[in-house]
Design a protein around this motif. Structure first.
Motif, PDB file in Angstrom:
ATOM      1  N   ARG A 101       0.502  -1.290  -0.036  1.00 42.89           N
ATOM      2  CA  ARG A 101      -0.011  -0.273  -0.098  1.00 42.89           C
ATOM      3  C   ARG A 101       1.008   1.291  -0.074  1.00 42.89           C
ATOM      4  O   ARG A 101       0.528   2.193  -0.724  1.00 42.89           O
ATOM      5  N   ASP A 102       2.072   1.176   0.601  1.00 45.10           N
ATOM      6  CA  ASP A 102       3.026   2.072   0.420  1.00 45.10           C
ATOM      7  C   ASP A 102       3.656   2.946  -0.549  1.00 45.10           C
ATOM      8  O   ASP A 102       3.516   4.303  -0.957  1.00 45.10           O
ATOM      9  N   PHE A 125       1.967   2.027  -3.492  1.00 42.74           N
ATOM     10  CA  PHE A 125       1.382   1.827  -4.870  1.00 42.74           C
ATOM     11  C   PHE A 125       0.579   4.076  -3.968  1.00 42.74           C
ATOM     12  O   PHE A 125       0.491   4.416  -4.890  1.00 42.74           O
ATOM     13  N   GLN A 126       0.870   3.906  -2.938  1.00 41.56           N
ATOM     14  CA  GLN A 126       0.615   5.362  -2.611  1.00 41.56           C
ATOM     15  C   GLN A 126       2.117   6.375  -3.111  1.00 41.56           C
ATOM     16  O   GLN A 126       1.490   7.538  -4.049  1.00 41.56           O
ATOM     17  N   ARG A 137      -7.985  -1.237  -8.503  1.00 42.02           N
ATOM     18  CA  ARG A 137      -7.596  -2.956  -8.196  1.00 42.02           C
ATOM     19  C   ARG A 137      -8.655  -3.406  -9.323  1.00 42.02           C
ATOM     20  O   ARG A 137     -10.428  -3.340  -8.841  1.00 42.02           O
ATOM     21  N   LEU A 162      -6.885   1.763  -4.692  1.00 43.20           N
ATOM     22  CA  LEU A 162      -5.619   0.735  -3.965  1.00 43.20           C
ATOM     23  C   LEU A 162      -4.697   1.838  -3.306  1.00 43.20           C
ATOM     24  O   LEU A 162      -4.641   1.833  -2.428  1.00 43.20           O
ATOM     25  N   ALA A 163      -5.081   2.796  -3.822  1.00 42.99           N
ATOM     26  CA  ALA A 163      -4.761   3.577  -3.328  1.00 42.99           C
ATOM     27  C   ALA A 163      -4.904   5.135  -4.453  1.00 42.99           C
ATOM     28  O   ALA A 163      -5.569   5.667  -5.072  1.00 42.99           O
ATOM     29  N   LEU A 213     -11.765   6.157  -0.922  1.00 45.53           N
ATOM     30  CA  LEU A 213     -10.966   4.312  -0.498  1.00 45.53           C
ATOM     31  C   LEU A 213     -11.910   3.372  -0.336  1.00 45.53           C
ATOM     32  O   LEU A 213     -11.149   2.362  -0.421  1.00 45.53           O
ATOM     33  N   LEU A 218      -9.322  -1.519   7.017  1.00 47.27           N
ATOM     34  CA  LEU A 218      -7.682  -1.217   7.529  1.00 47.27           C
ATOM     35  C   LEU A 218      -7.036  -1.622   8.452  1.00 47.27           C
ATOM     36  O   LEU A 218      -5.850  -1.347   8.628  1.00 47.27           O
TER      37      LEU A 218
END
Length: 512
Positions: free
Chosen positions: A22-23, A25-26, A45, A54-55, A64, A194
């Motif tokens: 996730r990081d 993707f961000q 996604r 996802l981001a 989100l 999350l």
């Protein structure tokens, strides 16, 4: 402005950093947004005919939690069907899924929009979207340059998905098992969250799902215990067999035994034909017993025998039948205390709670409130046939502040009610869920802020009444503008003023 080889190389290097998926993707979409100088970007996604964010960068945080079904979002459907870069003209009549969802620009429509479908082995796995309020923002970038960005994103997303499949440590968030069992998917069965408590719960589900252990699911009313049971079943080797549901609290004592074990014709008055019980229906599958703590002691004893030996005897029948059933039970009661009080059998409690699972309340997972809000808003938008439903920042803050004694179920009903009221009051396809539509018994954060402001202004004895009043107004307007990302229209609504009057007041106070 052209994309340089160096800028693309920098993105590729950043994607190789040792960050969680996730990081990573961000960082990807933040870098690309800065590179393209656009107002919003998102990595989505693709699964089960829908896109799941996802981001995001530059969009309202509830995005989100939204799930964009292709059937109700023609722009995203066009991206999914395309094999290359998709550019939407500024005057496109197709509704943009992000209209009204860029903070600080509630009244402005997205003008420039680009979609990049992401593929792995010619299979669609996701999409990158870029949006700008400037219609000509992306004109200087060629399709080839944008496609290179898509190729980098495709590689990063595919790698993350492969790692997830290998680890098997995360529950598929849409109910879809990695083996592709899409036929069992239902949008309302997704476990959204999350937060750390939800991550822990998802991990425990993935651990126990593949076993044959009985599971006792506990938690407050409305937390989603049935969703947990469904997730366990869908991830188990019994997923291709039925999961049979029975609410024990809704069982009249006179028919409870028949519901569980079945009966033969003539077993009692009204038994005019043979009846198959829930245990037989769940043979080789899963039986979910909701509100298990409401069963009588007599039925508990009979249930225990079936669980222990697998022997089932229909009411009115002498012979027995062997069944192979996995039991998932749920309750909002403290069964351990119930065993001490004598209202629940100790031996049955131990049989059911081989692997206990606790579902956290919404108060314990505050970080998921905004995601759930987006998730439910998109669901109700489809039901009501609305083009868009947006949640202002002050509404999201209020939802996060509320304790939600009814948990996720209460939150869903509150959003549904607010959306219906907003549609009736605003009478248009795009509605805004203002905080007053929820009517929640919550202390207003603004009141506390006002008290602080008053205390600050009145602390100085050198100010006369007019000066103190003007100072209070300046601070109040400044704080409201900050809370609404400097959006004057949103701030005017929050202050209960006409936007023109707010501008005139700010000018008189020397703020413009």
């Amino acid at each position: 402005m052209k994309l340089s080889i160096q800028s693309l190389a920098n993105i590729a290097i950043e994607l190789q950093h040792g960050l969680a998926g996730r990081d990573r993707f961000q960082r990807l979409i933040s870098s690309v947004r800065e590179l393209l100088q656009c107002d919003a970007s998102a990595l989505l996604r693709y699964e089960n005919q829908q896109f799941r964010p996802l981001a995001i960068d530059g969009l309202s945080p509830d995005v989100l939690g939204r799930r964009f079904a292709l059937s109700s979002h023609p722009r995203l459907e066009a991206i999914a069907r395309a094999g290359n870069v998709v550019r939407f003209p500024a005057d496109s009549q197709l509704p943009d899924p992000y209209d009204g969802l860029i903070p600080g620009h509630d009244e402005l429509k997205v003008h420039a929009c680009i979609g990049l479908p992401l593929f792995a082995d010619q299979e669609l796995i996701g999409a990158l979207t870029f949006d700008s309020l400037n219609p000509a923002q992306f004109d200087v970038f060629s399709d080839e340059e944008l496609w290179l960005i898509g190729a980098l994103a495709s590689s990063a997303l595919n790698t993350a998905l492969l790692v997830s499949m290998l680890e098997k440590g995360a529950l598929p968030t849409t109910g879809e098992i990695n083996s592709g069992k899409q036929s069992t998917y239902r949008a309302d069965e997704e476990m959204v969250g999350l937060s750390e408590p939800m991550k822990q719960l998802q991990h425990e589900i993935s651990v126990v799902a593949g076993s044959e252990l009985n599971v006792l699911i506990t938690g407050e009313t409305g937390v989603g215990k049935e969703l947990v049971a469904n997730a366990i079943h869908q991830l188990s080797p019994r997923a291709d067999k039925p999961m049979v549901y029975l609410n024990c609290a809704a069982l009249p004592e006179s028919v409870a035994e028949s519901e569980l074990f079945g009966h033969v014709k003539g077993a009692f008055t009204g038994a005019i034909h043979n009846r198959t019980g829930k245990f037989e229906m769940a043979d080789n599958g899963t039986l979910f017993l909701d509100e298990i703590g409401e069963l009588s002691l007599v039925l508990q004893a009979k249930l225990l025998r079936v669980i222990q030996y697998g022997d089932l005897q229909r009411v009115g029948e002498d012979s027995t039948k062997r069944v192979n059933v996995r039991i998932l039970a749920a309750t909002n009661r403290d069964l351990k205390q119930a065993t001490i009080a004598g209202s629940f059998r100790v031996d049955l409690f131990h049989r059911l709670s081989v692997f206990p699972l606790y579902v956290p309340s919404l108060r314990e997972r505050k970080g998921d409130v905004v995601l759930l809000a987006g998730f439910f808003v998109e669901q109700i938008r489809n039901k009501l046939g609305l083009t868009q439903i947006s949640l202002p920042a002050d509404t999201l803050s209020m939802l996060e502040s509320y304790d939600w004694p009814g948990n996720v179920r209460e939150m869903k009903h509150a959003i549904e009610r607010a959306a219906v009221l907003a549609r009736a009051a605003q009478n248009q396809g795009e509605v805004i869920l203002h905080r007053y539509l929820f009517n929640l018994p919550i202390s207003e954060p603004q009141e506390e802020t006002n008290s602080n402001l008053i205390a600050t202004v009145t602390a100085s004895s050198s100010l006369n009444l007019q000066q103190a009043t003007q100072g209070f107004q300046r601070q109040m307007i400044a704080n409201t503008l900050k809370d609404n990302q400097m959006n004057w229209s949103a701030s005017a609504r929050a202050l209960g003023l006409d936007v023109g009057n707010l501008h005139r007041l700010a000018k008189r106070l020397g703020m413009k």
